[in-house]
Design an enzyme around this catalytic site. Structure first.
Site, PDB file in Angstrom:
ATOM      1  N   GLY A  60     140.915  99.147   4.092  1.00  0.00           N
ATOM      2  CA  GLY A  60     142.020  98.270   3.721  1.00  0.00           C
ATOM      3  C   GLY A  60     143.351  98.660   4.327  1.00  0.00           C
ATOM      4  N   ARG A  61     143.464  99.910   4.756  1.00  0.00           N
ATOM      5  CA  ARG A  61     144.700 100.354   5.405  1.00  0.00           C
ATOM      6  C   ARG A  61     144.440 101.399   6.484  1.00  0.00           C
ATOM      7  NH1 ARG A  61     147.239 103.990   0.504  1.00  0.00           N
ATOM      8  NH2 ARG A  61     145.272 104.852  -0.184  1.00  0.00           N
ATOM      9  N   ASP A 112     149.037  95.809   0.956  1.00  0.00           N
ATOM     10  CA  ASP A 112     149.917  95.740   2.128  1.00  0.00           C
ATOM     11  C   ASP A 112     149.417  96.567   3.300  1.00  0.00           C
ATOM     12  OD1 ASP A 112     150.489  98.368   1.394  1.00  0.00           O
ATOM     13  OD2 ASP A 112     152.404  97.866   0.467  1.00  0.00           O
ATOM     14  N   GLY A 113     148.343  97.335   3.101  1.00  0.00           N
ATOM     15  CA  GLY A 113     147.785  98.111   4.195  1.00  0.00           C
ATOM     16  C   GLY A 113     148.592  99.335   4.561  1.00  0.00           C
ATOM     17  N   ARG A 162     144.034 110.691  11.174  1.00  0.00           N
ATOM     18  CA  ARG A 162     142.913 111.491  10.668  1.00  0.00           C
ATOM     19  C   ARG A 162     141.840 111.622  11.746  1.00  0.00           C
ATOM     20  NH1 ARG A 162     141.368 109.236   4.729  1.00  0.00           N
ATOM     21  NH2 ARG A 162     140.452 107.533   5.925  1.00  0.00           N
ATOM     22  N   ARG A 193     130.579 106.214   5.183  1.00  0.00           N
ATOM     23  CA  ARG A 193     130.491 106.581   3.773  1.00  0.00           C
ATOM     24  C   ARG A 193     129.196 106.067   3.168  1.00  0.00           C
ATOM     25  NH1 ARG A 193     136.200 106.232   2.561  1.00  0.00           N
ATOM     26  NH2 ARG A 193     137.310 106.190   4.544  1.00  0.00           N
ATOM     27  N   ASP A 229     132.368 104.918  -2.237  1.00  0.00           N
ATOM     28  CA  ASP A 229     133.034 104.615  -0.967  1.00  0.00           C
ATOM     29  C   ASP A 229     133.928 105.763  -0.510  1.00  0.00           C
ATOM     30  OD1 ASP A 229     134.469 103.417  -3.367  1.00  0.00           O
ATOM     31  OD2 ASP A 229     136.090 103.365  -1.910  1.00  0.00           O
ATOM     32  N   ASN A 230     134.037 106.815  -1.320  1.00  0.00           N
ATOM     33  CA  ASN A 230     134.791 108.007  -0.927  1.00  0.00           C
ATOM     34  C   ASN A 230     133.870 109.194  -0.673  1.00  0.00           C
ATOM     35  OD1 ASN A 230     137.197 106.620  -1.256  1.00  0.00           O
ATOM     36  ND2 ASN A 230     137.514 107.337  -3.344  1.00  0.00           N
ATOM     37  N   ASP A 290     139.149 111.248   1.939  1.00  0.00           N
ATOM     38  CA  ASP A 290     140.013 110.429   1.098  1.00  0.00           C
ATOM     39  C   ASP A 290     140.704 111.249   0.014  1.00  0.00           C
ATOM     40  OD1 ASP A 290     139.503 108.196   2.577  1.00  0.00           O
ATOM     41  OD2 ASP A 290     137.981 107.409   1.252  1.00  0.00           O
TER      42      ASP A 290
END
EC number: 2.7.7.-
Length: 496
Positions: free
Chosen positions: A95-96, A124-125, A175, A182, A255-256, A265
């Site tokens: 998402g960001r 807002d990303g 990163r 994931r 998802d992490n 994350d």
């Protein structure tokens, strides 16, 4: 296709992108106005083979903020799904975070906070400076501790405002990892019945990261069951390391969870101050699902979710359950091994059977954990003081950590009787596994408050300490001391 080297020194190819449009959306980062450097990791830059002169340039600043295209990059955001706080959340995705691509050294570079994507779900990303400093520092801190993790290359900021609970300034973390895949990537295609894409993803992961699974005789040569077993073992080893250093992840959604067993994350994380097994570091975790002592069982739950996703490939439930069984074997074994190392008990005494020594060690480990929990003794300081005390032979600094010394006075003679190696040798090993410095919440908060006033010296000092956390770093003793009283009032949530 491998692209020629650009001025940065990077050479790219894009194997994840070649999986196809079902796996991602191609898009460019959204520029941030007037970016500035907050921090850079020279160690991660060297890992990528980046040109040092370029890495310090304005061109690099803009490229690593997402404000200037990086030659050879093919940016994309990937789609995945997942369970959040134990509840199926459906489609999620980057998402960001925007993946720039993969270098020829097999490392992916991703910009977190680089703008809205199709998977932003109304967000807002963007990322804010506060949480980005924490992620940048903890990525490198975990690496310094020898714990598998995504790395942080750089941290850039901008005065552009982002609304969270209040208005904050925006930031971007660059990163680096061998892969950002994931558990949730597999859940996504399994949940939507896209078996061909699920198989393509699993084949890609096996080929790239787990090639031994293809030639295994385990599970009758079932490569997908072997993959599940290998991921289970890596995850178990990772959790043992987390627990041994007192690291709380805070939001272990599927998802992490990295398919490579990396710490990924960094949101509402914390290193324990006082040892409270039930400590909840995430203010958003009202049920305590991700409390410190629940992390090993949550990881196993997440692996069950991965197993369910892989079931169309594995073929039958019994094989999948069998592949998961290694977690319950590896985690306790790895945890005990790491705790023995923290105690300087790497090897059994001469003439003592291994099983007998392990039973004695288990009593010592359980005993000291009970003592630490009873008084909420500072986790990091206890282990470091114990290491120094074994070297000097003076346990006064250790016993001073306890109000009621009855328990520690009874435990110490049993511990001394078990030590097989000479004190100096044991202490030397202990000082290499019991860090002097960890990224405590209050240290991060102090660096954040300075940075919010454009003073990035606190970030730079912490980076130096955390890159080599077992060293003494004379002059910085205060940063290895007890947390101030106000540290207990810091609230870290999923908002970033």
């Amino acid at each position: 296709m491998t692209l020629p080297t650009d001025i940065s020194g990077l050479r790219w190819h894009h194997r994840f992108a070649m999986l196809g449009a079902a796996f991602h959306t191609r898009l460019q980062p959204t520029p941030l106005p007037e970016p500035y450097w907050v921090a850079r990791s020279d160690a991660t830059a060297r890992l990528l083979g980046l040109d040092a002169q370029w890495f310090a340039s304005d061109e690099a600043l803009e490229a690593l903020t997402g404000s200037r295209p990086l030659a050879g990059a093919e940016p994309l955001a990937s789609v995945y799904s997942g369970h959040q706080f134990g509840v199926w959340a459906g489609q999620l995705g980057d998402g960001r975070a925007i993946l720039l691509g993969e270098t020829t050294d097999g490392l992916e570079v991703q910009l977190k906070g680089a703008g809205r994507t199709p998977y932003s779900r109304g967000g807002d990303g963007r990322a804010v400076l506060r949480s980005s400093i924490r992620e940048f520092l903890c990525s490198e801190a975990m690496h310094g501790l020898g714990i598998p993790t995504t790395r942080a290359l750089s941290l850039t900021g901008s005065d552009q405002r982002v609304r969270r609970e209040t208005l904050e300034t925006a930031a971007v973390v660059a990163r680096v990892a061998p892969s950002f895949i994931r558990f949730g990537h597999f859940e996504h295609f399994a949940a939507s019945g896209q078996d061909a894409e699920l198989r393509a993803l699993a084949d890609y992961v096996i080929e790239r990261y787990y090639p031994a699974c293809r030639s295994t005789e385990r599970f009758g040569g079932n490569a997908y069951a072997a993959l599940l077993e290998a991921v289970s073992e890596r995850t178990a080893a990772l959790l043992a390391q987390w627990q041994s250093v007192g690291f709380c992840h805070g939001v272990m959604n599927t998802d992490n969870m990295s398919i490579l067993g990396l710490t990924i994350d960094y949101g509402p994380f914390q290193f324990l101050d006082g040892f409270d097994p039930g400590h909840i570091c995430n203010h958003s975790d009202t049920s305590g699902r991700y409390a410190f002592n629940q992390q090993p069982s949550v990881a196993y739950w997440n692996l069950h979710a991965l197993a369910q996703a892989l079931l169309p490939l594995i073929g039958d439930k019994e094989t999948a359950v069998s592949a998961l069984a290694s977690y319950k074997r590896v985690f306790p074994s790895e945890f005990d091994r790491r705790m023995r190392a923290k105690l300087g008990l790497d090897t059994p005494p001469p003439g003592t059977a291994v099983a007998e020594a392990e039973a004695t060690d288990r009593l010592l480990i359980d005993g000291v954990l009970s003592l630490l929990a009873a008084e909420r003794t500072d986790w990091t300081i206890f282990w470091r003081r114990l290491s120094v005390a074994v070297q000097s032979g003076d346990m006064a600094a250790v016993t001073d950590l306890f109000i009621d010394r009855t328990g520690i006075d009874a435990w110490l003679p049993a511990y001394a009787a078990r030590r097989a190696a000479g004190p100096a040798q044991a202490a030397g090993r202990m000082l290499q596994v019991n860090p002097k410095f960890v990224l405590r919440n209050h240290l991060g908060q102090e660096a954040i408050e300075l940075a919010q006033n454009k003073d990035f010296s606190g970030v730079a000092i912490l980076l130096t300490l955390l890159e080599s956390p077992f060293d003494d770093h004379p002059g910085h003793e205060a940063m290895a001391g007890f947390p101030p009283d106000w540290a207990s009032t810091i609230e870290i949530s999923c908002s970033s």
